[in-house]
Write a protein that holds these residues in place. Structure first.
Motif, short mmCIF file in Angstrom:
data_model
loop_
_atom_site.label_atom_id
_atom_site.label_comp_id
_atom_site.label_asym_id
_atom_site.label_seq_id
_atom_site.Cartn_x
_atom_site.Cartn_y
_atom_site.Cartn_z
N TYR A 59 11.68 84.62 92.24
CA TYR A 59 11.97 83.43 91.43
C TYR A 59 10.74 82.57 91.27
O TYR A 59 9.78 82.64 92.04
N ASN A 60 10.79 81.74 90.25
CA ASN A 60 9.80 80.70 90.03
C ASN A 60 10.56 79.45 89.59
O ASN A 60 11.51 79.56 88.81
N LEU A 95 14.39 79.32 88.04
CA LEU A 95 15.10 78.21 88.66
C LEU A 95 14.72 76.92 87.95
O LEU A 95 13.54 76.57 87.86
N LEU A 96 15.71 76.21 87.44
CA LEU A 96 15.48 74.92 86.80
C LEU A 96 15.83 73.82 87.80
O LEU A 96 16.90 73.83 88.41
N ILE A 106 14.28 73.27 77.62
CA ILE A 106 13.48 74.24 78.38
C ILE A 106 14.16 75.60 78.42
O ILE A 106 13.49 76.64 78.41
N ARG A 107 15.48 75.62 78.45
CA ARG A 107 16.21 76.89 78.51
C ARG A 107 15.82 77.80 77.35
O ARG A 107 15.74 79.02 77.50
N ARG A 108 15.54 77.21 76.19
CA ARG A 108 15.21 78.01 75.00
C ARG A 108 13.92 78.80 75.19
O ARG A 108 13.76 79.88 74.62
N THR A 114 18.48 94.54 86.46
CA THR A 114 17.18 93.88 86.34
C THR A 114 17.16 92.79 85.28
O THR A 114 16.09 92.30 84.91
N ASP A 115 18.32 92.40 84.78
CA ASP A 115 18.38 91.30 83.81
C ASP A 115 18.09 89.98 84.51
O ASP A 115 18.44 89.78 85.69
N ALA A 116 17.45 89.08 83.79
CA ALA A 116 17.07 87.79 84.36
C ALA A 116 18.28 86.91 84.59
O ALA A 116 19.33 87.04 83.93
N VAL A 117 18.12 85.98 85.52
CA VAL A 117 19.16 85.00 85.84
C VAL A 117 18.52 83.61 85.79
O VAL A 117 17.36 83.44 86.19
N MET A 118 19.26 82.64 85.27
CA MET A 118 18.80 81.26 85.27
C MET A 118 19.73 80.44 86.15
O MET A 118 20.95 80.51 86.01
N VAL A 119 19.17 79.70 87.09
CA VAL A 119 19.97 78.89 88.01
C VAL A 119 19.45 77.46 88.00
O VAL A 119 18.32 77.19 87.58
N ASN A 120 20.28 76.55 88.49
CA ASN A 120 19.95 75.13 88.53
C ASN A 120 20.16 74.66 89.97
O ASN A 120 21.25 74.77 90.52
N ASN A 121 19.11 74.13 90.60
CA ASN A 121 19.25 73.78 92.01
C ASN A 121 20.14 72.57 92.26
O ASN A 121 20.47 72.27 93.42
N SER A 122 20.57 71.88 91.21
CA SER A 122 21.56 70.82 91.42
C SER A 122 22.90 71.39 91.87
O SER A 122 23.72 70.68 92.45
#
Length: 419
Positions: free
Chosen positions: A45-46, A79-80, A112-114, A127-135
């Protein structure tokens, strides 16, 4: 630990690609990371804080690292920082970041998601990407429980030795408790992703090294896990300037903040000595082709710059040859077609507007004094005609087809549109 290249070079596709293209700077344990990546698909992750409604060119290094991670058969996580954006990362900053409202953070998240949707493939495959939110996990923490369970694993003495914290203290600049907690929050993010997603690798820029190492150590203490951290060098030009800024401001990745033409133009203006390095970092061209392009000299290097601009603009904006054709006409044929950046001139300023003021409003000069120097030096044109009178005032007679075309040199053009 500082990165020590292995005698035979990395065996995993990901690390080999990063090494060949100039991404590697520091790694906590390069040899062990290489073995892990060779054992099967890994997860990394980044993190990206939501400080604006678009990312900028300075974020392209970590984005491209995630892209290469996926292209070499691994699973990337973007990670957002919906929660950490409320604190502000103090890394290598002289002052605290302005605190953002929840409404602004939500708005920034949408913008930013775009960006990531253009660089990563999202879905349900392994291997598909995942987007997560640390909130999702930081937002509901109980402070007392967090201090009791997590606090014992962090040494204030160790945190004070972090380069970003140490520099602030040495300069006797304020560092709030809010910012000091940022390192702990980032380490906790890593722990949660390792626990829930099997994510064992955190990527980032070199300014994040201290935070990343803290996360690696925290994961070992609290979960007995072997985690890895890997950083890329912060992006600067060979002149030493920090990458990501243009004369008129940040080079944004969203088209509603910076037009695709201006984005293309930024890369077309790359310095000769930076072309090869940027081709490796920001394009997917084969290394052999890059080696051929980077040795071009004199006027021929301009062809390499156009290829660089075409490749990264296509990645970021998904454009066909239209942007390139518009730019070719400007740079080579001297034409200025429609589609250039447009700045609206308030009606109250119509009639007799000083050219020096127009240049500042249009972003073609940072100040009136700089505008005067450009005018006197013969580098400024109005509607294609050269001007040298620094006292020139623009009027209704200068409006052609509803706009006034201002140019500085052959590469910077803006349409001034009276309202």
């Amino acid at each position: 630990m500082i990165l020590s290249p292995q005698p035979t070079g990395p065996r995993s596709d990901f690390l080999r690609t990063l090494s060949e293209r100039g991404f590697l700077h520091q790694c906590t344990d390069l040899a062990a990371l290489d073995i892990w990546l060779c054992s099967g698909a890994g997860t990394a992750y980044n993190g990206f804080d939501l400080t604006a409604d678009s990312l900028h060119v300075g974020h392209l290094i970590p984005i491209m690292m995630l892209r290469w991670f996926q292209k070499t058969g691994n699973k990337p996580i973007a990670l957002l920082g919906g929660a950490t954006s409320r604190l502000g990362d103090p890394s290598f900053r002289d002052t605290s970041r302005p605190l953002l409202s929840q409404e602004q953070i939500t708005k920034n998240l949408i913008g930013i998601r775009r960006v990531f949707e253009r660089f990563l493939a999202f879905g349900d495959n392994p291997t598909d990407a995942v987007m997560v939110n640390n909130s999702d996990w930081l937002g509901g923490l109980n402070y007392l429980d967090f201090l009791r369970d997590i606090g014992p694993h962090f040494s204030v003495n160790r945190m004070l030795t972090s380069e970003s914290v140490r520099q602030r203290l040495e300069r006797e600049q304020s560092l709030s408790l809010l910012e000091f907690n940022y390192m702990v929050m980032q380490a906790y993010d890593f722990h949660i992703l390792a626990q829930s997603c099997g994510c064992l690798l955190q990527l980032g820029g070199s300014d994040q090294w201290g935070n990343i190492v803290s996360g690696v150590e925290f994961g070992r203490r609290i979960g007995g896990r072997t985690l890895f951290g890997l950083t890329a060098p912060l992006l600067t030009t060979t002149s030493g300037a920090k990458m990501g800024k243009s004369v008129s401001g940040a080079v944004w990745l969203n088209a509603d903040r910076l037009s695709p033409y201006e984005f293309w133009q930024f890369w077309r203006n790359t310095g000769d000595t930076d072309v090869g390095r940027f081709l490796r970092l920001f394009t997917e061209l084969p290394l052999g082709e890059i080696a051929r392009l980077e040795v071009l000299r004199d006027s021929e290097i301009n062809e390499a710059k156009k290829i660089l601009a075409d490749q990264i603009t296509r990645l970021c904006h998904g454009l066909d040859a239209a942007v390139s054709e518009t730019s070719r006409r400007i740079f080579e044929a001297g034409e200025v077609p429609a589609g250039l950046p447009t700045v609206r001139l308030p009606h109250s300023l119509r009639g007799a507007f000083p050219l020096v003021d127009a240049m500042v409003v249009a972003g073609l000069a940072k100040s009136k004094s700089e505008a005067r120097r450009l005018i006197v030096g013969g580098g400024v044109r109005v509607n294609g005609g050269s001007v040298k009178d620094e006292a020139l005032r623009l009027g209704d007679s200068d409006i052609q087809n509803g706009v006034i075309r201002l140019s500085v040199g052959k590469k910077r053009h803006v349409l001034l549109q009276p309202v």
